[in-house]
Write a protein that holds these residues in place. Structure first.
Motif, mmCIF file in Angstrom:
data_model
loop_
_atom_site.group_PDB
_atom_site.id
_atom_site.type_symbol
_atom_site.label_atom_id
_atom_site.label_comp_id
_atom_site.label_asym_id
_atom_site.label_seq_id
_atom_site.Cartn_x
_atom_site.Cartn_y
_atom_site.Cartn_z
ATOM 1 N N ASP A 1 0.375 -1.406 0.036
ATOM 2 C CA ASP A 1 -0.071 -0.150 0.038
ATOM 3 C C ASP A 1 0.837 1.344 -0.037
ATOM 4 O OD1 ASP A 1 -2.309 -0.730 -0.323
ATOM 5 O OD2 ASP A 1 -2.588 -1.113 1.905
ATOM 6 N N GLU A 2 2.289 0.943 0.618
ATOM 7 C CA GLU A 2 2.707 2.619 0.487
ATOM 8 C C GLU A 2 3.557 2.293 -0.714
ATOM 9 O OE1 GLU A 2 6.262 2.199 3.378
ATOM 10 O OE2 GLU A 2 4.130 0.843 4.976
ATOM 11 N N ARG B 1 2.367 3.750 -3.090
ATOM 12 C CA ARG B 1 1.798 5.080 -3.768
ATOM 13 C C ARG B 1 1.782 6.189 -3.404
ATOM 14 N NH1 ARG B 1 -2.534 2.189 -1.571
ATOM 15 N NH2 ARG B 1 -4.502 1.237 -2.984
ATOM 16 N N ASP B 2 2.542 6.576 -2.109
ATOM 17 C CA ASP B 2 3.674 7.080 -2.234
ATOM 18 C C ASP B 2 4.948 7.474 -2.973
ATOM 19 O OD1 ASP B 2 1.355 8.187 -0.465
ATOM 20 O OD2 ASP B 2 2.139 7.087 1.168
ATOM 21 N N CYS C 1 7.076 5.273 -8.556
ATOM 22 C CA CYS C 1 7.480 4.070 -8.947
ATOM 23 C C CYS C 1 7.514 4.013 -11.000
ATOM 24 C CB CYS C 1 5.548 2.822 -9.493
ATOM 25 S SG CYS C 1 5.208 2.765 -7.088
ATOM 26 N N ARG D 1 -0.415 -0.146 -14.320
ATOM 27 C CA ARG D 1 -0.184 0.625 -13.221
ATOM 28 C C ARG D 1 -1.014 0.021 -11.823
ATOM 29 N NH1 ARG D 1 -2.619 6.154 -13.546
ATOM 30 N NH2 ARG D 1 -1.778 6.230 -11.228
ATOM 31 N N VAL E 1 -2.420 -2.961 -6.127
ATOM 32 C CA VAL E 1 -2.142 -1.172 -5.953
ATOM 33 C C VAL E 1 -1.913 -0.666 -6.893
ATOM 34 C CG1 VAL E 1 -0.194 -0.084 -4.756
ATOM 35 C CG2 VAL E 1 -1.201 -1.612 -3.668
ATOM 36 N N GLU E 2 -2.563 0.552 -6.990
ATOM 37 C CA GLU E 2 -2.421 1.766 -8.545
ATOM 38 C C GLU E 2 -1.598 2.143 -8.049
ATOM 39 O OE1 GLU E 2 -4.467 4.490 -11.409
ATOM 40 O OE2 GLU E 2 -5.638 3.714 -9.825
ATOM 41 N N VAL E 3 -0.100 2.394 -8.771
ATOM 42 C CA VAL E 3 0.934 3.102 -8.511
ATOM 43 C C VAL E 3 0.961 3.883 -9.357
ATOM 44 C CG1 VAL E 3 1.733 0.942 -7.635
ATOM 45 C CG2 VAL E 3 1.997 1.855 -9.906
#
Length: 295
Positions: free
Chosen positions: A181-182, A184-185, A188, A199, A212-214
């Protein structure tokens, strides 16, 4: 091999227009040559020669049979020569994915050429397969499920998966994510193929699945470029474990969130169904299987 010898005697006799000359060339008696021709005629159900005390000549059926026999005997001769020399020969056209192709498979193919110098390789390195299917390919290595392409798919690394990884420089600058989940920050490195940006990164653990959408400032349509950007510390990559195995072992990249399994990325070997596998193709498949098993 008596049937093959009978055919050879027939061709010799037809070219020499003499049973005696054919017998001398093969160190046989004229009676043995005559018996061989009689066996052939009985099997075919038609005379092959018109015989007289002065002349030996082919019938019309004999002429047709001679034209059919000679190319086949020549192929058998070449095949025997190749076996006797222990050589695997010919030209092979192979397509490779960009990252695995440039950074590992090319070395494997060079090793194959050293073992079999009679083989000539034509290599295409590309992540897109659609255009390559129109080529006269002997082999193609591809990740993921095989396309509906009329090709036979042979699994090389069916259990291969994607892994999260980043360079030590990136992790020192941005920190190490402890959970997918991290991502996203983080920056990528997204891979684009067939105009689609990959993505959505998928993971699983203990029966639980996570998507997870990156995102990030860099996206490329070449798998090798993704790896090179990761090595340069530009972001986090989601790569086939086979592609980055040497980098992980050398510490150039570090694996992230190892308790989460990345999505499957089976490596498949594709070969045209319409062709029988030539000795050179079989030898190359076995060579690649050995290297994949130890990668």
């Amino acid at each position: 091999m008596k049937a093959l010898q009978d055919l050879q005697l027939f061709v010799r006799a037809a070219r020499a227009a003499s049973f005696s000359e054919a017998a001398r060339a093969l160190d046989l008696s004229p009676a043995a040559v005559s018996a061989a021709i009689k066996r052939l005629e009985a099997e075919l159900g038609t005379p092959l020669f018109l015989r007289s005390t002065r002349q030996l000549r082919l019938t019309q059926a004999g002429e047709q049979f001679l034209q059919a026999c000679e190319p086949g005997l020549e192929l058998i001769h070449h095949g025997r020569e190749a076996l006797a020399q222990g050589q695997i020969q010919g030209r092979l056209h192979i397509a490779l994915p960009s990252d695995l192709g440039r950074n590992q498979a090319l070395d494997w193919l060079l090793g194959f050429r050293q073992l079999h110098p009679g083989v000539e390789l034509r290599i295409q390195v590309a992540d897109r397969l659609a255009g390559l299917l129109r080529e006269q390919l002997d082999l193609a290595l591809r990740y993921g499920a095989p396309p509906e392409s009329g090709l036979v798919a042979l699994p090389l690394a069916p259990d291969n998966r994607r892994v999260l990884c980043a360079a030590p420089a990136y992790l020192a600058r941005r920190g190490r994510p402890q959970h997918p989940d991290e991502l996203r920050d983080h920056d990528c490195l997204c891979f684009a193929i067939q105009d689609q940006l990959h993505r959505l990164w998928r993971f699983e653990r203990d029966g639980q699945t996570l998507q997870v959408e990156v995102g990030g400032p860099l996206a490329v349509d070449d798998g090798d470029a993704v790896r090179r950007l990761a090595l340069a510390g530009a972001g986090i990559a989601y790569k086939s474990a086979l592609d980055v195995a040497p980098d992980l072992q050398a510490g150039r990249l570090e694996r992230l969130c190892p308790d989460w399994l990345g999505e499957p990325a089976p490596l498949t070997l594709l070969t045209p169904e319409r062709r029988s596998l030539r000795p050179a193709v079989r030898a190359l498949i076995e060579h690649l299987q050995r290297h994949i098993a130890t990668a």
